[in-house]
Design a protein around this motif. Structure first.
Motif, PDB file in Angstrom:
ATOM      1  N   GLN A 156      45.317  -6.187 -19.839  1.00  0.00           N
ATOM      2  CA  GLN A 156      44.609  -5.703 -18.649  1.00  0.00           C
ATOM      3  C   GLN A 156      43.645  -6.745 -18.117  1.00  0.00           C
ATOM      4  N   LEU A 157      42.948  -7.418 -19.030  1.00  0.00           N
ATOM      5  CA  LEU A 157      42.013  -8.461 -18.607  1.00  0.00           C
ATOM      6  C   LEU A 157      42.763  -9.518 -17.804  1.00  0.00           C
ATOM      7  N   LYS A 158      43.906  -9.955 -18.388  1.00  0.00           N
ATOM      8  CA  LYS A 158      44.668 -11.026 -17.749  1.00  0.00           C
ATOM      9  C   LYS A 158      45.211 -10.580 -16.391  1.00  0.00           C
TER      10      LYS A 158
ATOM     11  N   LYS B 259      44.116  -7.939 -14.360  1.00  0.00           N
ATOM     12  CA  LYS B 259      43.198  -7.443 -13.328  1.00  0.00           C
ATOM     13  C   LYS B 259      41.958  -8.306 -13.121  1.00  0.00           C
ATOM     14  N   ILE B 260      41.879  -9.401 -13.877  1.00  0.00           N
ATOM     15  CA  ILE B 260      40.665 -10.203 -13.798  1.00  0.00           C
ATOM     16  C   ILE B 260      40.458 -10.725 -12.378  1.00  0.00           C
TER      17      ILE B 260
ATOM     18  N   TYR C  87      37.714 -13.202  -9.876  1.00  0.00           N
ATOM     19  CA  TYR C  87      36.623 -14.152  -9.865  1.00  0.00           C
ATOM     20  C   TYR C  87      35.831 -13.935  -8.582  1.00  0.00           C
TER      21      TYR C  87
ATOM     22  N   ASN D  35      32.391 -16.783 -10.750  1.00  0.00           N
ATOM     23  CA  ASN D  35      32.160 -16.196 -12.069  1.00  0.00           C
ATOM     24  C   ASN D  35      33.137 -15.029 -12.256  1.00  0.00           C
ATOM     25  N   ILE D  36      33.475 -14.718 -13.513  1.00  0.00           N
ATOM     26  CA  ILE D  36      34.341 -13.573 -13.781  1.00  0.00           C
ATOM     27  C   ILE D  36      33.631 -12.310 -13.319  1.00  0.00           C
ATOM     28  N   SER D  37      34.357 -11.436 -12.620  1.00  0.00           N
ATOM     29  CA  SER D  37      33.727 -10.260 -12.041  1.00  0.00           C
ATOM     30  C   SER D  37      34.761  -9.161 -11.896  1.00  0.00           C
ATOM     31  N   ASP D  38      34.321  -7.908 -11.879  1.00  0.00           N
ATOM     32  CA  ASP D  38      35.252  -6.808 -11.630  1.00  0.00           C
ATOM     33  C   ASP D  38      35.360  -6.491 -10.144  1.00  0.00           C
TER      34      ASP D  38
ATOM     35  N   THR E 276      31.656 -19.001 -17.658  1.00  0.00           N
ATOM     36  CA  THR E 276      30.884 -17.755 -17.647  1.00  0.00           C
ATOM     37  C   THR E 276      29.935 -17.640 -18.839  1.00  0.00           C
TER      38      THR E 276
END
Lengths: 206, 206
Positions: free
Chosen positions: B50-52, B54-55, B57, B63-66, B89
Motif C-alpha cells: 500500500q505504501l508503494k 499510494k505514496i 510526495y 516530502n513524503i505526504s498523504d 524525509t
C-alpha cells in the motif's frame, strides 16, 4: 517519531515488529524499498506471501520443505536409525554444513520456554515419539542450544525417551576450537574438565 | 547456504537485498514471519504494498505526504521565506524533532553521487529553483550530510543559487555537544577553529 505520512508510519511500524529491527532501521529499510521499482517491491512482498501460503513441513521430520517428505528423509544414503533433534531449520542447515552427520533430523519448531508461554505441546514432540514407536531408531542425538530453554527441553525429552529402547546422547559441550582457556566462562571450563574425553577421541591427529 | 526449500531461499534472498541485512539476519527474519499468523504476515506485506502504491510526495517540498500538499507546507505558522534543503524525509523528521526551525523544507531525494550514478537531474533541484523563481524566498539553508556526497551537492546547489537574490547558508559544523576535544578528528577540529563564533552566539547561557 513524527511521520509526515500515515502510510509510511504504518509500514515502518510493521517492519519494526521484526526481531532486532528498531524504529530507525525500519525507517531506513522502508525508505530503501520506496526507492526501488514497483516490480522489485512486489517481488519482495510476493516472496513472503508465497512462502507463507505454500510452505510445507516434512511429514517425517517437520523441517521446512517444498514436498511432503523432505530431501533428507527421502535420501537412501541417510541412516534412518539415528535421529538428531534440533530446534529449527537453521540448526539443520548448520549441521548439514559440517558434513559430519549422516543420520536424519527431527525439527521441534522451538524450545520449551515458560517465559514465552511455549510448553511441550507446542513442539513436535509427539511426532518424535511416533517415529520411535516404529522401533527402527537406535539413537537420538539432542542437538539443542546450551541455554536454559535448551536444557529444559533436553531434560523433558530425556524423561520421555527413557521409555524407549534407544540410546540418548547430547552434543558435546566444551571449549570451542580456537578458544583460549583464560576467556572461557567458569561453567563451561568446569564442565569440560568433568566431561573430559580420552586424547585419541578428541584429537584431529589420527 | 543450503536451503531445504526453494520458497524459503527465495524469501531469504529478497530480504537479504535490503541494506544492512545479511543472509543470516534475513533467514532469522523470514523464520520469524513464518511463525506469525497469516493475518499478521499479510498485514506486513500489505503495509509495504500500500505504501508503494499510494505514496505521494508533496508538490511543494517533495516530502513524503498523504496529501498533495504536506502539513508543513500547508501550515500558516511556518515561515515560507526560509527553505531548508535536506536529503530525505528522515532529515525533515530529525530537524522537526529539534523544535528549532520554523521555516519550510525542500527534500532533494538523494545526494549527488557519481559512484552510485546519481547526478543532479536525479534530484529535485529543478523544483527548488522553481520555488525560488516565485521571489518569496529570502534564505536557503543547505542542511546536508558532512560527507563527500553532501559537500558535492552543496557546491552544485551553491552555484545554482547564486543566480537568485537569496541568502545561502549551511548548517554549522563543529564539535558535537558532549564531544571531547582529544577524540575529535583533525579536519573537524581545524575547521571549528577557523569558523569560530563569538561566545555570545554559541553559548546556551543567555
Amino acid at each position: 517519531m513524527n511521520f509526515s505520512s500515515k502510510l509510511l508510519q504504518h509500514a515502518v511500524e510493521e517492519f519494526g515488529r521484526l526481531p532486532g529491527i528498531g524504529n530507525k532501521t525500519a525507517l531506513r529499510l522502508v525508505l530503501h524499498l520506496l526507492k526501488q521499482s514497483d516490480q522489485e517491491v512486489s517481488r519482495f512482498t510476493q516472496a513472503i506471501d508465497q512462502l507463507k501460503e505454500k510452505i510445507q513441513y516434512c511429514q517425517e521430520c517437520y523441517n521446512i520443505s517444498d514436498e511432503p517428505i523432505c530431501e533428507i528423509c527421502r535420501s537412501i544414503k541417510r541412516d534412518k536409525s539415528t535421529i538428531c533433534v534440533v530446534e529449527d531449520t537453521r540448526d539443520v542447515m548448520a549441521i548439514e554444513n559440517t558434513n559430519q552427520y549422516q543420520g536424519v533430523y527431527h525439527v521441534l519448531g522451538g524450545l520449551i520456554s515458560p517465559m514465552d508461554g511455549i510448553g511441550p505441546s507446542d513442539l513436535k514432540i509427539e511426532g518424535l515419539l511416533e517415529r520411535l514407536r516404529k522401533g527402527e531408531v537406535k539413537e537420538v542425538i539432542l542437538a539443542l542450544s546450551a541455554t536454559m530453554e535448551g536444557d529444559t527441553t533436553i531434560f523433558y525429552l530425556y524423561r520421555k525417551l527413557r521409555e524407549f529402547d534407544v540410546e540418548v546422547s547430547t552434543i558435546a559441550r566444551g571449549i570451542a576450537f580456537g578458544g583460549e582457556l583464560e576467556y572461557v566462562d567458569e561453567i563451561t571450563l568446569g564442565r569440560s574438565i568433568l566431561t573430559r574425553v580420552p586424547y585419541e577421541r578428541n584429537s584431529s591427529w589420527k
